[in-house]
Design an enzyme around this catalytic site. Sequence first.
Site, PDB file in Angstrom:
ATOM      1  N   CYS A  93       0.800  -1.227   0.000  1.00  0.00           N
ATOM      2  CA  CYS A  93       0.000   0.000   0.000  1.00  0.00           C
ATOM      3  C   CYS A  93       0.835   1.281   0.000  1.00  0.00           C
ATOM      4  O   CYS A  93       1.828   1.388   0.709  1.00  0.00           O
ATOM      5  CB  CYS A  93      -0.902   0.049   1.219  1.00  0.00           C
ATOM      6  N   ARG A 114       5.398   0.105  -5.617  1.00  0.00           N
ATOM      7  CA  ARG A 114       5.309  -0.643  -4.355  1.00  0.00           C
ATOM      8  C   ARG A 114       4.383  -1.847  -4.493  1.00  0.00           C
ATOM      9  O   ARG A 114       4.400  -2.737  -3.640  1.00  0.00           O
ATOM     10  CB  ARG A 114       4.757   0.274  -3.241  1.00  0.00           C
ATOM     11  N   TRP A 163      -2.848  -2.784  -1.628  1.00  0.00           N
ATOM     12  CA  TRP A 163      -2.401  -4.145  -1.889  1.00  0.00           C
ATOM     13  C   TRP A 163      -3.208  -5.014  -0.925  1.00  0.00           C
ATOM     14  O   TRP A 163      -2.980  -4.982   0.272  1.00  0.00           O
ATOM     15  CB  TRP A 163      -0.900  -4.250  -1.614  1.00  0.00           C
ATOM     16  N   ASN A 213      -2.160   2.195   5.667  1.00  0.00           N
ATOM     17  CA  ASN A 213      -1.216   1.147   5.272  1.00  0.00           C
ATOM     18  C   ASN A 213      -0.878   0.374   6.541  1.00  0.00           C
ATOM     19  O   ASN A 213      -0.555   0.975   7.555  1.00  0.00           O
ATOM     20  CB  ASN A 213       0.044   1.828   4.681  1.00  0.00           C
ATOM     21  N   GLY A 214      -0.983  -0.958   6.499  1.00  0.00           N
ATOM     22  CA  GLY A 214      -0.709  -1.770   7.686  1.00  0.00           C
ATOM     23  C   GLY A 214      -1.850  -2.738   7.922  1.00  0.00           C
ATOM     24  O   GLY A 214      -2.675  -2.960   7.026  1.00  0.00           O
ATOM     25  N   GLU A 257      19.914 -15.967  -6.602  1.00  0.00           N
ATOM     26  CA  GLU A 257      19.434 -14.625  -6.968  1.00  0.00           C
ATOM     27  C   GLU A 257      19.033 -14.588  -8.446  1.00  0.00           C
ATOM     28  O   GLU A 257      18.019 -13.971  -8.795  1.00  0.00           O
ATOM     29  CB  GLU A 257      20.531 -13.597  -6.642  1.00  0.00           C
ATOM     30  N   LYS A 269      15.296 -13.631  -9.732  1.00  0.00           N
ATOM     31  CA  LYS A 269      15.003 -12.597 -10.746  1.00  0.00           C
ATOM     32  C   LYS A 269      14.178 -13.200 -11.877  1.00  0.00           C
ATOM     33  O   LYS A 269      13.203 -12.624 -12.321  1.00  0.00           O
ATOM     34  CB  LYS A 269      16.293 -12.013 -11.347  1.00  0.00           C
ATOM     35  N   GLU A 310      10.467 -14.074 -10.759  1.00  0.00           N
ATOM     36  CA  GLU A 310       9.555 -12.995 -10.375  1.00  0.00           C
ATOM     37  C   GLU A 310       9.146 -12.102 -11.539  1.00  0.00           C
ATOM     38  O   GLU A 310       8.045 -11.553 -11.536  1.00  0.00           O
ATOM     39  CB  GLU A 310      10.086 -12.172  -9.193  1.00  0.00           C
ATOM     40  N   HIS A 343      21.288 -35.264  -6.352  1.00  0.00           N
ATOM     41  CA  HIS A 343      20.627 -35.832  -5.173  1.00  0.00           C
ATOM     42  C   HIS A 343      19.104 -35.673  -5.268  1.00  0.00           C
ATOM     43  O   HIS A 343      18.421 -35.628  -4.251  1.00  0.00           O
ATOM     44  CB  HIS A 343      21.167 -35.176  -3.901  1.00  0.00           C
ATOM     45  N   LYS A 375       6.822  -4.080  -3.760  1.00  0.00           N
ATOM     46  CA  LYS A 375       8.226  -3.704  -3.574  1.00  0.00           C
ATOM     47  C   LYS A 375       8.613  -3.780  -2.106  1.00  0.00           C
ATOM     48  O   LYS A 375       9.671  -4.246  -1.756  1.00  0.00           O
ATOM     49  CB  LYS A 375       8.440  -2.276  -4.096  1.00  0.00           C
TER      50      LYS A 375
HETATM   51  C1  AGP Z   1      13.512  -9.302  -4.976  1.00  0.00           C
HETATM   52  O1  AGP Z   1      13.647  -8.884  -6.273  1.00  0.00           O
HETATM   53  C2  AGP Z   1      12.421  -8.690  -4.192  1.00  0.00           C
HETATM   54  N1  AGP Z   1      12.188  -7.351  -4.412  1.00  0.00           N
HETATM   55  C3  AGP Z   1      12.368  -9.148  -2.744  1.00  0.00           C
HETATM   56  O2  AGP Z   1      12.839 -10.427  -2.624  1.00  0.00           O
HETATM   57  C4  AGP Z   1      13.091  -8.222  -1.705  1.00  0.00           C
HETATM   58  O3  AGP Z   1      14.459  -8.358  -1.825  1.00  0.00           O
HETATM   59  C5  AGP Z   1      12.596  -8.612  -0.296  1.00  0.00           C
HETATM   60  O4  AGP Z   1      11.217  -8.401  -0.213  1.00  0.00           O
HETATM   61  C6  AGP Z   1      13.303  -7.852   0.786  1.00  0.00           C
HETATM   62  O5  AGP Z   1      13.132  -6.467   0.660  1.00  0.00           O
HETATM   63  P1  AGP Z   1      14.039  -5.461   1.479  1.00  0.00           P
HETATM   64  O6  AGP Z   1      15.440  -5.619   0.973  1.00  0.00           O
HETATM   65  O7  AGP Z   1      13.467  -4.108   1.182  1.00  0.00           O
HETATM   66  O8  AGP Z   1      13.941  -5.835   2.921  1.00  0.00           O
END
Ligand code: AGP
Length: 580
Positions: free
Chosen positions: A2, A27, A71, A97-98, A453, A457, A460, A476, A575
């Site tokens: 949000c 976000r 969200w 937000n929350g 990583e 990427k 997602e 394994h 985000k």
């Molecule tokens: C990865 O591309 C994501 N955006 C996600 O995994 C992100 O790294 C994670 O939510 C942690 O966010 P932060 O670094 O703001 O704590």
Amino acid sequence: MCGIVGYVGRRTAGPLLVEGLRKLEYRGYDSYGVATLHRSVSVLKKSGRIPPQADLGKGLKGKIGIGHTRWATHGEPTDRNAHPHTDCTGRIAVVHNGIIENYAKLREELEGRGHRFLSDTDTEVIAHLVEEAFQPGKLQEAVEEALRRLEGSYAILVIAQDEPGIVAARKSSPLVLGIGDGETLAASDMTPLLEYTERVIFLEDGDVATLREGGITICCNGTAVQRPVEQVTWCLDDVKKGGFPHFMLKEIHEQPQVFYETVRSVDAREMAAQMRASPWVTLIGCGTSYHAGLVAKYLLEAHAGIPVRVEMGSEFKYFAPPVRGLVVAITQSGETADTLMALQKARAHNCQTAAVTNVVGSSVTRMADHVLYTRAGPEIGVAATKSFTAQLAVFLQLASRLSDGALDGAIATAHLAMGDALRTELDGAVSLCTGAKDIFFVGRGPFYPVALEGALKMKEISYIHAEGYPAGELKHGPFALLTPETPVVAIALPGPTYGAMISNIKEMKARQAPVIGIGDAGDTELADVVDVFLPLPDGPEAVHILTATVILQRLAYHTADALSRDIDRPRNLAKSVTVE
Ligand code: AGP
């Protein structure tokens, strides 16, 4: 997650708020809404994305208003569940937000007293609680009264008919206030504020503020308080695409500069001394930041001999084993709920705490004893890129300081090699990936978290199932999944694991899996054994960690682009994950 924005001043609030919400789109959200105050409160809210038309919000009169991107947590992403929410009279509007944890009980109570609810959200209880306490001219007092009943987390903005401003409050959710010239603003983060002011205030937990055209007053526990006014160093250009088709691509290309600036500005001496003195070092993070922790573990153990444990924030908070020593939270946003809760747990165990973060004034900076900042600037793309390599820059500096400068040479040249990695030809690899349903990413040692990583990427933003694995573990179990349609991206670089990687790749080829090999530019042995060879610029292992990362980010980006995905705003993701 949000996004919130609020405005009080001389301009027409509606269009300004809509533009502010557009800046918060990154976000993650599934509905949006705005409420403005002219003679009465007017609300525009809808499910789905904000449409592109420039005049949206023009019909809303008034110079005071609040906006929200939602969200969904409680209630589906529908028009009626979109914020702002109003009270029974329609005179009070709230964005939030929350999560209000005790909303079900409060709703039952309020309905018992005759309040009519129009949504399924937890937020709506706030509007009705404020309604009950409201006296003309005393909106802040009514909000304070309502907040006393709430359990959970919130950043809220409230407006009410005939009230000349906005009341803002925060508890465990971010809220920044901006002070302009004859205008004041509020937002979940700085991005919507940059156009109007460079002077901001980060509210503390428990603060309740009133924003008026001429200024801001803040109270905490009923007492007036002063919070420092900070000068923002980010500029408007930082939140624009600058000619790139997506923020993610722009941010990938910013990495050489970001790396250079982060290593130059970070002063790792104090944290290095704490690590040296601490019998236990624990790194915590989520998603990409967790992967940065895994690479950091390798660097600190291999170069400085410091034993490091790495935990996911979402798991650590439920951790049974002893919590001791130095606990370092790694978080780009500084607002990830799981990471903050984990850090809180460390504090409760009297641990020394530290944070590596990108956002000045974020919640983690107020929680940790010591903070190191990355200099990535605002990261808008949901997929973390430059924040990851900036986190690695911090840990490379720490590891080098703890090993008498063993990594200084690598650190000095890394940004140049990262620049070269931005130009590597990827077409063959991209066409293998776009046709795949599943992709494996494998590596050993520090290249295992780099593979994790790369897989994160890929999954997602392209929505292709991708799994990161330590190369030696494939046989394994996961070998059963290898087919001619299952590409494997294998990172095989000079060093102690090279021979084992070549053997692993041959085993994959024997199962007919197409292999994309990432290796040293002059490595003909690897080039001969794989289907597509992606050469990295020559350099030491620490530099290869960064250049392999850049290649994998670009592979994910171009695969997703070829599949016409919504790269900067992938489905279902946010985000900043500010709920547990
Ligand atoms: C990865 O591309 C994501 N955006 C996600 O995994 C992100 O790294 C994670 O939510 C942690 O966010 P932060 O670094 O703001 O704590």
